[in-house]
Design a protein around this motif. Structure first.
Motif, short mmCIF file in Angstrom:
data_model
loop_
_atom_site.label_atom_id
_atom_site.label_comp_id
_atom_site.label_asym_id
_atom_site.label_seq_id
_atom_site.Cartn_x
_atom_site.Cartn_y
_atom_site.Cartn_z
N LEU A 147 4.35 1.59 1.98
CA LEU A 147 5.43 2.44 1.46
C LEU A 147 5.00 3.88 1.55
N PHE A 148 5.69 4.68 2.38
CA PHE A 148 5.42 6.12 2.45
C PHE A 148 6.25 6.81 1.39
N LEU A 149 5.56 7.56 0.53
CA LEU A 149 6.21 8.19 -0.61
C LEU A 149 5.78 9.65 -0.66
N ASP A 150 6.72 10.56 -0.94
CA ASP A 150 6.38 11.97 -1.16
C ASP A 150 6.00 12.19 -2.61
N ALA A 151 5.28 13.27 -2.87
CA ALA A 151 4.76 13.51 -4.22
C ALA A 151 5.87 13.80 -5.23
N ASP A 152 7.05 14.20 -4.77
CA ASP A 152 8.15 14.46 -5.70
C ASP A 152 9.13 13.29 -5.76
N THR B 235 -1.74 18.26 17.66
CA THR B 235 -1.28 17.29 18.64
C THR B 235 -1.08 15.93 17.95
N PHE B 236 -0.59 14.97 18.70
CA PHE B 236 -0.42 13.61 18.19
C PHE B 236 -1.80 13.01 17.85
N PRO B 237 -1.91 12.29 16.70
CA PRO B 237 -0.87 11.94 15.74
C PRO B 237 -0.83 12.90 14.57
N LYS B 238 0.32 12.90 13.90
CA LYS B 238 0.44 13.58 12.62
C LYS B 238 0.00 12.63 11.50
N LYS B 239 0.31 13.05 10.26
CA LYS B 239 -0.25 12.39 9.08
C LYS B 239 0.09 10.91 8.98
N ARG B 240 1.36 10.57 9.02
CA ARG B 240 1.75 9.19 8.78
C ARG B 240 1.28 8.28 9.91
N ASN B 241 1.43 8.73 11.16
CA ASN B 241 0.93 7.93 12.27
C ASN B 241 -0.59 7.80 12.22
N SER C 213 0.85 -1.19 0.00
CA SER C 213 0.00 0.00 0.00
C SER C 213 0.89 1.23 0.00
N VAL C 214 0.81 2.03 -1.06
CA VAL C 214 1.60 3.25 -1.16
C VAL C 214 0.80 4.40 -0.56
N VAL C 215 1.39 5.10 0.40
CA VAL C 215 0.73 6.22 1.07
C VAL C 215 1.50 7.49 0.73
N ILE C 216 0.79 8.45 0.12
CA ILE C 216 1.42 9.70 -0.33
C ILE C 216 0.78 10.87 0.42
N PRO C 217 1.46 11.43 1.43
CA PRO C 217 0.94 12.62 2.11
C PRO C 217 1.17 13.85 1.23
N SER D 229 -0.68 -2.45 -5.65
CA SER D 229 -2.08 -2.85 -5.57
C SER D 229 -2.98 -1.83 -4.88
N GLU D 230 -2.41 -0.90 -4.13
CA GLU D 230 -3.23 0.11 -3.45
C GLU D 230 -2.46 1.41 -3.34
N ILE D 231 -3.15 2.51 -3.66
CA ILE D 231 -2.57 3.86 -3.54
C ILE D 231 -3.49 4.71 -2.69
N LEU D 232 -2.94 5.31 -1.64
CA LEU D 232 -3.70 6.18 -0.76
C LEU D 232 -3.04 7.55 -0.73
N VAL D 233 -3.79 8.58 -1.10
CA VAL D 233 -3.31 9.97 -1.05
C VAL D 233 -3.95 10.63 0.16
N VAL D 234 -3.09 11.12 1.07
CA VAL D 234 -3.56 11.74 2.32
C VAL D 234 -3.36 13.24 2.19
N ASP D 235 -4.45 13.96 2.05
CA ASP D 235 -4.40 15.39 1.72
C ASP D 235 -4.68 16.26 2.93
N SER D 236 -4.01 17.41 2.97
CA SER D 236 -4.26 18.40 4.02
C SER D 236 -4.96 19.61 3.42
N GLN D 237 -6.18 19.41 2.96
CA GLN D 237 -7.04 20.48 2.45
C GLN D 237 -6.38 21.30 1.34
N SER D 238 -5.89 20.63 0.34
CA SER D 238 -5.29 21.34 -0.79
C SER D 238 -6.32 22.26 -1.45
N ASP D 239 -5.85 23.41 -1.95
CA ASP D 239 -6.75 24.31 -2.67
C ASP D 239 -6.37 24.41 -4.14
#
Length: 283
Positions: A89-94, A69-75, A14-18, A37-47
């Protein structure tokens, strides 16, 4: 482009992209992920068009609202999201995975008894690929349930909603995967400097927390982290890093970009030291 494929050959990862406002970087990142097999994009209110791009590519999108406070994005993902695979797999967008990297995962993971893997990344500065200097490595491939990123008491002083310098604390053996991930950071010098000012503020505050906790606070850190936090306040530490990166790790072979990168990293550590002194004097 769809991230879904009817194939038994998909990687059980599972690829997780914050993300936040990553419309320029995200399409190329997603285009490299057809073997997962799985892609998850975790967004912080993009405009911008980040969410639209992710959904059009077939990724699952969730919105993360940080309370400071705890937790942040990945946790948050590790603690709360239902993921289809045992490997994350934690991956950045770049960051772009390669076929060689995917092949290495396919060969390693099915029989693995590890709980996580160190990954190596290419590094660009001022548009130039840095072939020398200190290698970029992250523990970014994690077995589900093996642990979390460090929990750091940072209520009220951190502005970073994602784990940047926090290290995963995993229960078990950790390995290393062959094949670089291409970190295509082309945001320019101004963004590099702004980002490192934010990082320096965070590091200074964290250093104070660790110092207050004594040696016991360093127990779960890597040896590299322990060395850094024991010596961040020393006058010689920025110049030690410069010499290590530029001479010992042959950063000079990257020409002017190598010199500038080593200089700015020394500036970064010097800034942390001064912020530590300034924060202590203000108490």
């Amino acid at each position: 482009m769809s991230l879904s494929q009817n194939s038994n050959d998909l990687l059980p990862v599972s690829v997780v992209i914050p993300v936040r406002n990553e419309e320029h970087n995200l399409p190329a990142c997603l285009a490299k992920l057809s073997r997962f097999s799985e892609i998850l994009v975790v967004d912080s209110q993009s405009d911008d068009r980040t969410v639209e791009i992710a959904e059009a590519a077939g990724a699952r999108v969730i919105q993360f609202h940080w309370t400071g406070t705890f937790p942040k994005k990945r946790n948050h993902v590790l603690m709360n999201e239902e993921l289809a695979n045992d490997w994350i797999l934690f991956l950045d967008a770049d960051e772009h995975v390669s076929e060689a990297f995917c092949d290495a995962l396919a060969a390693e993971l099915p029989q693995s008894d590890k709980v996580g893997y160190w990954l190596t990344y290419s590094n660009y500065f001022m548009g130039k690929l840095m072939r020398h200097g200190v290698a970029q490595r992250k523990l970014a491939l994690i077995r589900k349930g093996a642990g979390l990123y460090e929990k750091i008491d940072e209520d009220g002083w951190s502005q970073l909603d994602m784990e940047i310098h926090e290290h995963p604390i995993l229960d078990g053996e950790i390995g290393e995967i062959e094949g670089e991930i291409d970190h295509r950071d082309f945001a320019g010098l101004e963004k590099f400097l702004r980002r490192h000012i934010d990082y320096a503020k965070w590091e200074a505050a964290r250093s104070a927390k660790l110092k207050a906790g004594g040696d016991a606070a360093l127990n779960d850190l890597t040896s590299r982290q322990r060395f850094k936090y024991r010596h961040l306040e020393k006058w010689w530490f920025p110049w030690f890093y410069f010499c290590f990166a530029y001479f010992a790790k042959r950063g000079f072979l990257d020409g002017g970009a190598g010199l500038s990168y080593a200089f700015y990293k020394a500036w970064y550590f010097h800034s942390i030291r001064l912020l530590i002194k300034e924060n202590a004097a203000a108490k």
